[in-house]
Every structure is written in C-alpha cells, then in structure tokens.
Design a protein around this motif. Structure first.
Motif, PDB file in Angstrom:
ATOM      1  N   VAL A  16       0.781  -1.091  -0.040  1.00  0.00           N
ATOM      2  CA  VAL A  16      -0.134   0.096   0.111  1.00  0.00           C
ATOM      3  C   VAL A  16       0.828   1.173   0.064  1.00  0.00           C
ATOM      4  CG1 VAL A  16      -1.674   1.351   1.245  1.00  0.00           C
ATOM      5  CG2 VAL A  16      -1.659  -1.144   1.267  1.00  0.00           C
ATOM      6  N   ASN A  17       0.677   2.054  -0.952  1.00  0.00           N
ATOM      7  CA  ASN A  17       1.276   3.549  -0.867  1.00  0.00           C
ATOM      8  C   ASN A  17       0.013   4.484  -1.578  1.00  0.00           C
ATOM      9  OD1 ASN A  17       3.511   4.870  -0.327  1.00  0.00           O
ATOM     10  ND2 ASN A  17       4.198   4.850  -2.389  1.00  0.00           N
ATOM     11  N   GLY A  18       0.619   5.578  -1.627  1.00  0.00           N
ATOM     12  CA  GLY A  18      -0.171   6.875  -2.319  1.00  0.00           C
ATOM     13  C   GLY A  18       0.398   7.055  -3.618  1.00  0.00           C
ATOM     14  N   LEU A  19       1.618   6.758  -4.086  1.00  0.00           N
ATOM     15  CA  LEU A  19       2.205   7.198  -5.285  1.00  0.00           C
ATOM     16  C   LEU A  19       2.790   6.095  -5.908  1.00  0.00           C
ATOM     17  CD1 LEU A  19       3.554  10.442  -4.022  1.00  0.00           C
ATOM     18  CD2 LEU A  19       1.524  10.273  -5.529  1.00  0.00           C
ATOM     19  N   LEU A  20       3.202   6.410  -7.281  1.00  0.00           N
ATOM     20  CA  LEU A  20       4.081   5.352  -7.960  1.00  0.00           C
ATOM     21  C   LEU A  20       4.962   6.071  -8.965  1.00  0.00           C
ATOM     22  CD1 LEU A  20       1.924   2.353  -9.175  1.00  0.00           C
ATOM     23  CD2 LEU A  20       3.716   2.445  -7.164  1.00  0.00           C
ATOM     24  N   VAL A  21       5.445   7.480  -8.353  1.00  0.00           N
ATOM     25  CA  VAL A  21       6.496   8.006  -8.958  1.00  0.00           C
ATOM     26  C   VAL A  21       7.574   7.636  -8.897  1.00  0.00           C
ATOM     27  CG1 VAL A  21       4.926  10.217  -8.819  1.00  0.00           C
ATOM     28  CG2 VAL A  21       6.525   9.693  -6.971  1.00  0.00           C
ATOM     29  N   MET A  22       8.528   8.493  -9.457  1.00  0.00           N
ATOM     30  CA  MET A  22      10.065   7.844  -9.245  1.00  0.00           C
ATOM     31  C   MET A  22      10.695   8.690  -8.171  1.00  0.00           C
ATOM     32  SD  MET A  22      12.707   8.614 -12.439  1.00  0.00           S
ATOM     33  CE  MET A  22      14.058   7.472 -12.678  1.00  0.00           C
ATOM     34  N   ILE A  41       5.247 -15.365  -4.620  1.00  0.00           N
ATOM     35  CA  ILE A  41       4.166 -14.738  -4.047  1.00  0.00           C
ATOM     36  C   ILE A  41       3.777 -13.722  -4.991  1.00  0.00           C
ATOM     37  CG2 ILE A  41       3.817 -13.078  -2.228  1.00  0.00           C
ATOM     38  CD1 ILE A  41       6.523 -14.348  -0.806  1.00  0.00           C
ATOM     39  N   LYS A  42       2.303 -13.500  -4.999  1.00  0.00           N
ATOM     40  CA  LYS A  42       1.654 -12.825  -5.779  1.00  0.00           C
ATOM     41  C   LYS A  42       1.489 -11.233  -5.132  1.00  0.00           C
ATOM     42  CE  LYS A  42      -2.371 -12.280  -8.686  1.00  0.00           C
ATOM     43  NZ  LYS A  42      -3.555 -12.913  -9.230  1.00  0.00           N
ATOM     44  N   PRO A  43       2.050 -10.362  -5.586  1.00  0.00           N
ATOM     45  CA  PRO A  43       2.127  -8.914  -5.068  1.00  0.00           C
ATOM     46  C   PRO A  43       0.909  -8.228  -5.700  1.00  0.00           C
ATOM     47  CG  PRO A  43       3.745  -8.974  -6.639  1.00  0.00           C
ATOM     48  CD  PRO A  43       3.065 -10.261  -6.520  1.00  0.00           C
ATOM     49  N   THR A  44       0.135  -7.425  -4.895  1.00  0.00           N
ATOM     50  CA  THR A  44      -0.689  -6.481  -5.423  1.00  0.00           C
ATOM     51  C   THR A  44      -0.385  -5.158  -4.887  1.00  0.00           C
ATOM     52  OG1 THR A  44      -2.758  -8.264  -5.724  1.00  0.00           O
ATOM     53  CG2 THR A  44      -3.274  -5.832  -5.565  1.00  0.00           C
ATOM     54  N   VAL A  45      -0.342  -4.261  -5.675  1.00  0.00           N
ATOM     55  CA  VAL A  45       0.089  -2.892  -5.207  1.00  0.00           C
ATOM     56  C   VAL A  45      -1.286  -2.070  -5.347  1.00  0.00           C
ATOM     57  CG1 VAL A  45       1.360  -0.588  -5.849  1.00  0.00           C
ATOM     58  CG2 VAL A  45       2.350  -3.070  -6.428  1.00  0.00           C
ATOM     59  N   LEU A  46      -1.778  -1.695  -4.016  1.00  0.00           N
ATOM     60  CA  LEU A  46      -2.631  -0.581  -3.907  1.00  0.00           C
ATOM     61  C   LEU A  46      -2.340   0.764  -3.648  1.00  0.00           C
ATOM     62  CD1 LEU A  46      -5.729  -0.367  -3.472  1.00  0.00           C
ATOM     63  CD2 LEU A  46      -5.316  -0.811  -1.028  1.00  0.00           C
ATOM     64  N   ILE A  47      -2.690   1.679  -4.412  1.00  0.00           N
ATOM     65  CA  ILE A  47      -2.370   2.999  -4.489  1.00  0.00           C
ATOM     66  C   ILE A  47      -3.709   3.621  -4.100  1.00  0.00           C
ATOM     67  CG2 ILE A  47      -1.710   5.105  -5.776  1.00  0.00           C
ATOM     68  CD1 ILE A  47       0.351   2.991  -5.349  1.00  0.00           C
ATOM     69  N   LEU A  48      -3.846   4.582  -2.938  1.00  0.00           N
ATOM     70  CA  LEU A  48      -4.942   5.192  -2.409  1.00  0.00           C
ATOM     71  C   LEU A  48      -4.825   6.684  -2.737  1.00  0.00           C
ATOM     72  CD1 LEU A  48      -4.734   3.421   1.257  1.00  0.00           C
ATOM     73  CD2 LEU A  48      -6.126   2.775  -0.826  1.00  0.00           C
ATOM     74  N   GLU A  49      -6.218   6.935  -2.888  1.00  0.00           N
ATOM     75  CA  GLU A  49      -6.384   8.659  -3.123  1.00  0.00           C
ATOM     76  C   GLU A  49      -5.677   9.002  -4.262  1.00  0.00           C
ATOM     77  OE1 GLU A  49      -8.625   9.200  -1.148  1.00  0.00           O
ATOM     78  OE2 GLU A  49      -8.210   7.405   0.129  1.00  0.00           O
TER      79      GLU A  49
END
Length: 185
Positions: A16-22, A41-49
């Motif tokens: 979980v995070n809020g961004l996927l910038v560099m 392991i299967k990852p899911t990236v959750l970007i909030l807001e």
C-alpha cells in the motif's frame, strides 16, 4: 518476515502507498514486488487516493503485477459511479476479507498509516519506515502504534536509533524489526 503458507495456493501480499512516481518509496515497492514474484508470492500494489498514471505503472504492467488505484476514505464522487463502486468493493474486501485473501499487508511509509490503520484489517501488517528525521519530525498519533500484532520495519539502523528517541515520549506497542535494505549499513 513471516508469511503463512497457503494450502495449494500461491501466497499473496498487498503493498500500500499513495504514489508510484520515481522516488525512494516507490523503488522499495518495486523491489518488494519483484522479490515476491521471484519467490512465488503474488503481489498486489494498492495506490490510495490517487488515480493518475505514474512512472511505475507501465513497469508493473510489463511485469504483470496488479496495480489497483482507489480511495478508501471519503467516497464522494457520484459523477464517477464505477470508481465509487470500486472503492466500496475494496473497502469491504480489505476491512472484512483481507486476512483470508492476503498473507500480509505492507504499508510503505509511516506517513501512510492513516490511510490503512482502520480500513485494512489484517493480523500481519507491516509499516515500512522509509524516512529519517532530517525529512521531518515524527509527529504520529499514539494510536498508530497501539496494535501489538503490527510491525514497524526499519530499513536502516539510523531510523531505529531515531525512533527509539521518539519512543521516550510516545509508547510503541507494535513489534519492530530492522530489515537491512542496504547491505553495507
């Protein structure tokens, strides 16, 4: 870090995070997700807001790592019913089913705990501490660290030392672990 083995199924983690910038936090997300994939392991990236396409979106798409962008708080945009339904779906899924879907939840950055603390209910939550006091003072509510099942993950010994100073004024009930991100530290 402990991941419970699933019977006959691939293990899954949620990051979980809020961004996927560099940036540094996003590089950590990439490394965690890549490590997970290499270890079945299967990852899911959750970007909030944040619904904006960013630097790592295409990279994760190329690696077939699922990225979900939604909001879990203040669901208010009736002009976008699909986003609203996705938000409600994820809110329900994370509040009531996260323990049965994911082996662990990794919140990147203590500054993101407010996004996940009460909405992502899981018995194996890891709060990755990725900053140092030079980037700003620690001013977190005591409630962030009141669950003894949660774990703070330090990525360098300096954070561990700084946080022990912070603990003198704020009781920390959750576990703490040092994850040597940089082997020469």
């Amino acid at each position: 870090m402990r991941l419970k083995p699933s019977k006959g199924f691939m293990r899954k983690i949620l990051i979980v995070n809020g961004l996927l910038v560099m940036g540094g936090a996003e590089k950590l997300i990439y490394e965690l997700a890549a490590f997970a994939q290499k270890n079945n392991i299967k990852p899911t990236v959750l970007i909030l807001e944040n619904y904006q396409k960013e630097y790592y979106d295409d990279i994760f798409k190329q690696k077939r790592i699922k990225v979900v962008r939604t909001r879990l708080t203040a669901i208010k945009n009736f002009r976008s019913p699909i986003r609203m339904c996705r938000s409600l779906y994820w809110l329900f899924k994370l509040k009531f089913l996260a323990n049965s879907i994911y082996d662990s939840v990794h919140v990147i950055g203590l500054y993101n705990i407010y996004r996940a603390k009460d909405t992502i209910i899981h018995k194996h939550r890891f709060f990755w501490h990725i900053t140092n006091t030079i980037q700003g003072t620690y001013n977190f509510p005591e409630s962030y660290f009141d669950n003894p099942e949660d774990t703070i993950v330090y990525i360098n010994p300096y954070q561990e030392a700084e946080f022990s100073d912070y603990e003198k004024s704020t009781p920390i009930k959750c576990k703490k672990v040092l994850f040597k991100l940089f082997l020469n530290d």
